[in-house]
Scaffold this motif. Structure first.
Motif, PDB file in Angstrom:
ATOM      1  N   PRO A  85       0.535  -1.147  -0.368  1.00 38.19           N
ATOM      2  CA  PRO A  85      -0.628   0.123   0.318  1.00 38.19           C
ATOM      3  C   PRO A  85       0.990   0.945  -0.189  1.00 38.19           C
ATOM      4  O   PRO A  85       2.023   1.567   0.301  1.00 38.19           O
ATOM      5  CB  PRO A  85      -0.579  -0.081   0.972  1.00 38.19           C
ATOM      6  N   LYS A  87       0.784   4.650   2.023  1.00 33.71           N
ATOM      7  CA  LYS A  87       0.431   5.671   3.223  1.00 33.71           C
ATOM      8  C   LYS A  87       0.569   6.620   3.808  1.00 33.71           C
ATOM      9  O   LYS A  87       1.049   6.442   3.731  1.00 33.71           O
ATOM     10  CB  LYS A  87       0.537   4.008   4.521  1.00 33.71           C
ATOM     11  N   ASP A 159      -9.311   7.766  -2.243  1.00 30.81           N
ATOM     12  CA  ASP A 159      -8.058   7.823  -1.718  1.00 30.81           C
ATOM     13  C   ASP A 159      -7.727   6.022  -2.067  1.00 30.81           C
ATOM     14  O   ASP A 159      -6.872   5.916  -1.735  1.00 30.81           O
ATOM     15  CB  ASP A 159      -8.300   8.171  -0.855  1.00 30.81           C
ATOM     16  N   TYR A 163      -3.936   4.298  -2.314  1.00 32.36           N
ATOM     17  CA  TYR A 163      -3.497   2.940  -1.143  1.00 32.36           C
ATOM     18  C   TYR A 163      -3.391   2.115  -1.976  1.00 32.36           C
ATOM     19  O   TYR A 163      -2.123   1.549  -2.202  1.00 32.36           O
ATOM     20  CB  TYR A 163      -4.884   3.333  -0.452  1.00 32.36           C
TER      21      TYR A 163
END
Length: 368
Positions: A85, A87, A159, A163
């Motif tokens: 991911p 982050k 978002d 991610y």
């Protein structure tokens, strides 16, 4: 309100294309989640198209529970994709610790099974894993089926894509069939299982709208099949009915529409097939739906369908070119990814039909 969309393409598409379809419809959803089911997979899953793919999110303990169960039941791990991911700070996402997409080989005794027995094995395995993970809230298993990947997440769709690096078009994930929704189930408690699309034994479905006959559907469906569980969303009933009519009863697809939105009795009585339609109304009355809704579904053979409620109170449009067919709640999404199509060929399905897109992108319109 939901916004839903799907893509069926002759060449594999990556998730960014689906996101570009959905995000222009942003005023029609509430940025509470993103979910997609990808079928007919390419990219890293190309070598394993005939092997079941497990899609789940879980805790570290949940991952151990799943691995222990699969080992004990003689499933052999072949490959897996564990997303790395992004982050970056400020992302609106309620991320789980582990996201697992793992291919397994069947147990050795599956070589002697019929296709129906294999289907039941995969369903029973998914249901068993769900029960194990639910016990201590250790995770969620969305699908366990060959050539199918399911991702569901809570948060802002853009978002979520950041991610999981879905904007990067790195070739990792690709498919010829994708169904998506940009919303969590905010009519009720937010539960990850409630996010559309839903999947069951090769059938995928998502819906835009509400089913005011939810309780009636749920109570009846609960007695029909062991796979009809959860009912975290009223729209899940649409999938169960599609599976029951087409897979369990083995009726032609056109009778799905006659089951969920039956014709008035006075109209049925004027038709040559009135005995069949009256039989459906009498025996499956508790599968009728009501309220404003539009459905997008994918069948085990890859065909993609859409249909509306009996008054057409939710929008849907089908657009296409030579390489791709797209179903969307709003035409602005199709304009984003197919700007050069012939818009005179766009289809706005009415309340009395099922639109089917086959694997050659040929479109059939079935009148009820």
């Amino acid at each position: 309100m939901c916004r839903i969309g799907s893509i069926k393409s002759k060449t594999p598409v990556q998730p960014s294309v689906v996101l570009r379809l959905m995000l222009p419809q942003q005023e029609g959803h509430d940025n509470s989640g993103f979910a997609m089911v990808m079928q007919d997979l390419y990219g890293i899953f190309s070598p394993y198209k005939d092997k079941p793919l497990l899609s789940l999110v879980c805790t570290q303990k949940g991952n151990r529970l799943v691995e222990d169960y699969m080992d004990a039941h003689n499933f052999t791990k072949l490959a897996e994709w564990l997303p790395v991911p992004n982050k970056q700070p400020g992302l609106d996402i309620q991320a789980m610790p582990y996201y697992v997409f793992r291919n397994y080989d069947y147990p050795e005794d599956a070589a002697l099974m019929t296709e129906a027995e294999k289907e039941n094995l995969l369903l029973d395995t998914r249901l068993a894993l769900r029960k194990i993970l639910e016990k201590d809230n250790q995770g969620y298993v969305y699908s366990f089926w060959p050539d199918v990947l399911t991702l569901k997440e809570i948060g802002d769709p853009s978002d979520i894509a950041t991610y999981f690096r879905l904007w990067e078009d790195n070739g990792c994930l690709a498919a010829k069939s994708v169904v998506a929704q940009c919303r969590q189930n905010t009519n009720y408690d937010i539960v990850r299982y409630a996010a559309h699309p839903f999947f069951l034994q090769g059938y995928t479905l998502c819906a835009n709208g509400e089913n005011t006959f939810y309780t009636k559907n749920k109570n009846f469906q609960s007695s029909l099949h062991r796979g009809y569980i959860g009912f975290e969303s009223d729209s899940q009933c649409f999938l169960n009915t599609l599976h029951y009519v087409h897979h369990e009863l083995k009726w032609p697809l056109v009778y799905y529409k006659h089951t969920i939105t039956p014709l008035p009795f006075e109209e049925i009585n004027r038709r040559d097939d009135r005995e069949v339609l009256l039989g459906i109304r009498e025996s499956l009355a508790n599968l009728e739906i009501n309220g404003p809704n539009t459905v997008i579904g994918v069948l085990p053979d890859g065909n993609m369908i859409t249909c509306c409620d009996s008054k057409k109170l939710r929008p849907v449009v089908v657009g296409r070119d030579d390489n791709m067919a797209v179903i969307s709640s709003e035409v602005c999404g199709i304009n984003e990814i197919l700007p050069n199509r012939d818009q005179t060929r766009d289809i706005y399905p009415n309340e009395r039909e099922v639109v089917l897109i086959d694997n050659e992108l040929e479109v059939t319109r079935w009148k009820q």
